[in-house]
Design a protein around this motif. Structure first.
Motif, short mmCIF file in Angstrom:
data_model
loop_
_atom_site.label_atom_id
_atom_site.label_comp_id
_atom_site.label_asym_id
_atom_site.label_seq_id
_atom_site.Cartn_x
_atom_site.Cartn_y
_atom_site.Cartn_z
N ALA A 1 0.87 -1.18 0.00
CA ALA A 1 0.00 0.00 0.00
C ALA A 1 0.90 1.22 0.00
CB ALA A 1 -0.90 0.01 1.23
N VAL A 2 0.57 2.19 -0.86
CA VAL A 2 1.44 3.37 -1.01
C VAL A 2 0.63 4.64 -0.86
CG1 VAL A 2 3.02 4.58 -2.56
CG2 VAL A 2 2.87 2.09 -2.67
N THR A 3 1.09 5.56 -0.02
CA THR A 3 0.51 6.90 -0.02
C THR A 3 1.44 7.82 -0.81
OG1 THR A 3 0.14 8.89 1.32
CG2 THR A 3 1.48 7.18 2.33
N ALA A 4 0.81 8.75 -1.55
CA ALA A 4 1.61 9.66 -2.38
C ALA A 4 2.44 10.63 -1.52
CB ALA A 4 0.69 10.46 -3.29
N HIS A 5 2.06 10.75 -0.24
CA HIS A 5 2.66 11.80 0.60
C HIS A 5 3.55 11.19 1.68
CE1 HIS A 5 -0.19 14.27 -1.51
NE2 HIS A 5 -1.16 13.44 -1.13
N GLU A 6 4.84 11.56 1.63
CA GLU A 6 5.80 10.94 2.55
C GLU A 6 5.46 11.23 4.01
OE1 GLU A 6 9.78 11.63 1.22
OE2 GLU A 6 9.34 10.64 -0.69
N GLU A 7 4.84 12.37 4.27
CA GLU A 7 4.52 12.72 5.67
C GLU A 7 3.46 11.77 6.25
OE1 GLU A 7 3.92 14.60 3.02
OE2 GLU A 7 2.05 15.73 3.18
N HIS A 8 2.81 10.98 5.41
CA HIS A 8 1.80 10.03 5.92
C HIS A 8 2.34 8.61 6.08
CE1 HIS A 8 -1.44 12.84 5.94
NE2 HIS A 8 -1.34 13.09 4.65
N LEU A 9 3.64 8.43 5.83
CA LEU A 9 4.17 7.06 5.85
C LEU A 9 4.05 6.42 7.23
CD1 LEU A 9 5.54 4.70 4.49
CD2 LEU A 9 7.75 5.76 4.87
N GLU A 10 4.39 7.16 8.28
CA GLU A 10 4.34 6.56 9.63
C GLU A 10 2.93 6.14 9.98
OE1 GLU A 10 6.64 5.26 11.39
OE2 GLU A 10 7.91 5.94 9.73
N GLU A 11 1.97 6.99 9.64
CA GLU A 11 0.57 6.69 9.92
C GLU A 11 0.14 5.41 9.16
OE1 GLU A 11 -1.87 9.92 8.56
OE2 GLU A 11 -3.74 8.86 9.04
N LEU A 12 0.60 5.29 7.91
CA LEU A 12 0.26 4.12 7.11
C LEU A 12 0.90 2.87 7.70
CD1 LEU A 12 -1.11 2.96 4.55
CD2 LEU A 12 0.96 3.49 3.28
N ARG A 13 2.17 3.00 8.08
CA ARG A 13 2.88 1.86 8.69
C ARG A 13 2.14 1.38 9.93
NH1 ARG A 13 8.72 3.84 7.99
NH2 ARG A 13 9.30 2.72 6.10
N ALA A 14 1.74 2.34 10.77
CA ALA A 14 1.06 1.98 12.03
C ALA A 14 -0.27 1.29 11.71
CB ALA A 14 0.83 3.23 12.86
N ALA A 15 -0.99 1.81 10.73
CA ALA A 15 -2.31 1.23 10.40
C ALA A 15 -2.17 -0.16 9.80
CB ALA A 15 -3.04 2.16 9.43
N LEU A 16 -1.03 -0.47 9.22
CA LEU A 16 -0.83 -1.79 8.58
C LEU A 16 -0.06 -2.76 9.47
CD1 LEU A 16 0.02 -0.67 4.93
CD2 LEU A 16 -2.05 -1.85 5.70
N ASP A 17 0.28 -2.31 10.66
CA ASP A 17 1.12 -3.11 11.55
C ASP A 17 0.54 -4.52 11.75
OD1 ASP A 17 3.29 -3.55 13.18
OD2 ASP A 17 2.15 -3.05 14.99
N GLY A 18 1.37 -5.52 11.53
CA GLY A 18 0.93 -6.90 11.77
C GLY A 18 0.13 -7.50 10.63
N SER A 19 -0.16 -6.72 9.58
CA SER A 19 -1.02 -7.23 8.48
C SER A 19 -0.21 -7.99 7.42
CB SER A 19 -1.72 -6.06 7.80
OG SER A 19 -0.76 -5.25 7.14
N GLY A 20 1.11 -7.76 7.39
CA GLY A 20 1.91 -8.37 6.32
C GLY A 20 1.90 -7.54 5.05
N VAL A 21 1.13 -6.42 5.04
CA VAL A 21 1.11 -5.55 3.85
C VAL A 21 2.28 -4.57 3.98
CG1 VAL A 21 -0.22 -3.89 2.49
CG2 VAL A 21 -1.42 -5.65 3.82
#
Ligand code: NDP
Length: 391
Positions: free
Chosen positions: A55-75
């Motif tokens: 899963a990719v967000t176009a905005h680097e400032e949202h990477l941490e939020e995306l990582r946290a939301a995907l934690d443990g999912s394997g995505v």
């Protein structure tokens, strides 16, 4: 199993695509990449549920939020322009191009370069760089499938037909929010009034573009690039009911019409299952209940954007990229209350005229860098034109 990626997964087209994937029998699709912008929660939720690889967000400032939301999912989580292009280049059979604006061009080209079938909702790619998109597809043996409902309708009308016998293409337009307003009221139309579409449920920007017919203007240019038909053979017909999406006219006088409910899942589903046709969860039309369908010619005074589209096609080169970028800035200006509804076309016309008076700027050859350069120049000039008008 068809491997699919969705660029712009969190938008209106992306979410409709995901709805169809969710409803398909298990094992029909394998989701490779989903990309989004700021709506990280939606992106992560869909990526988890669909078991996407990345899963990719176009905005680097949202990477941490995306990582946290995907934690443990394997995505896998990634961010930024480079990551978007890498996601589009991941091996997949089918890639939906549904990022909004010129930002969709580079990822779409990356999908074509890996030979995937590109389901193209991002009409701006074709308007800015149609020859580049089609040449890239040819070079890599990739297929471009239109997703705009009118272009999907034309595509379906051409299946099995002799292209040399095509006399004309007719794309329909609802006429937008102001189709029945007196002309003198248009100058005072507000963004809220323009953002109400009589038939289609779409985002604010594309709905305003429907009221001004800038959306149809983009579609006329898109049709020319997709189907290689001369501009004079592409017609626009106002059809308030939005039931007939397009017609293809042949040398023997036959007109093949595509008739369907105004629901984007039809065109998206056709592309998703192509070359097969599978059942789709869209309304079945009852023509007897509809009773009648009406058509009328568009009025150029009401819709100057259509005249501008013809000028852009006559000029060719990179004028499509300038047109699209100037339109974006003019639309921002209208939404912000800086310019009036009718001034949008005036601003775009002024930008085209200023850029074309500088030799070589619009007529340069097509490569991604030049297209993006013209896009940037047109945005700057449009900003200046608006400032001059408002100062
Ligand atoms: P939306 O605005 O609803 O969605 C746009 C998508 O692109 C979202 O996923 C958004 O992310 C993402 N995005 C926005 N800016 C960027 C950027 N700079 N870089 C990468 N991603 C970005 O648009 P629509 O779905 O309505 O339209 C998508 C395309 O399809 C457009 O080209 C439109 O003209 C075309 N189209 C739309 C139709 C419709 O019915 N809506 C009909 C026919 C064609 P996020 O929201 O997370 O920020």
């Amino acid at each position: 199993m068809r491997r699919v990626s969705i660029l712009g997964a969190t938008g209106s087209i992306g979410q409709n695509t995901i709805d169809l994937i969710d409803r398909a029998p298990p094992g029909t699709f394998e989701v490779v990449a989903l990309t989004g912008g700021r709506n990280v929660a939606q992106l992560a939720e869909d990526a988890r549920r669909l078991g996407a690889a990345v899963a990719v967000t176009a905005h680097e400032e949202h990477l941490e939020e995306l990582r946290a939301a995907l934690d443990g999912s394997g995505v896998e989580a990634a961010a930024g322009q480079g990551a978007l292009i890498e996601a589009a280049a991941r091996p997949a059979d089918w890639v939906m191009s549904a990022i909004v604006g010129a930002a969709g061009l580079a990822p779409g080209l990356a999908a074509l370069e890996q030979g995937a079938t590109l389901a193209l909702a991002n009409k701006e790619s074709m308007v800015c760089a149609g020859p580049l998109v089609m040449a890239t597809a040819r070079r890599h043996g990739a297929t471009v499938l239109p997703v705009d409902s009118e272009h999907s309708a034309v595509f379906q009308g051409l299946v099995g037909e002799d292209r040399a016998a095509v006399e004309r293409i007719v794309i329909t337009a609802s006429g937008g929010a102001f189709r029945d307003w007196p002309l003198e009221r248009l100058a005072h139309a507000t963004p809220a009034e323009a953002a109400t579409h009589p038939n289609w449920d779409m985002g604010q920007r594309i709905t305003i573009d429907s009221a001004s017919m800038f959306n149809k203007a983009l579609e006329v240019i898109e049709a020319r690039e997709l189907f290689g038909v001369e501009p004079a053979r592409i017609e626009v017909l106002v059809h308030p009911e939005s039931i007939v999406h397009a017609l293809v006219g042949f040398a023997d006088g036959a007109l093949m019409a595509h008739v369907g409910p105004p629901d984007m899942r039809h065109a998206i589903g056709y592309a998703l299952n192509w070359p097969e046709r599978r059942a789709l969860p869209v309304e079945r039309l009852d023509l007897a209940a509809l009773g009648q369908l009406t058509f009328r010619a568009p009025d150029d005074r009401r819709y100057p954007a259509l005249r501008l589209a013809r000028e852009v096609m006559a000029r060719g080169g990179l004028s499509g990229a300038a047109f699209n970028a100037a339109k974006e800035i003019a639309l921002d200006g209208f939404i912000a209350g800086r310019i009036g509804f009718l001034e949008m076309a005036e601003v775009v016309e002024e930008v085209l005229s200023r850029l074309s008076s500088e030799p070589g700027r619009i007529d340069a050859s097509f490569d991604l860098e030049t297209v993006l350069h013209i896009d940037g120049s047109a945005r700057r000039v449009a900003g200046q034109v608006i400032s001059e008008r408002t100062s």
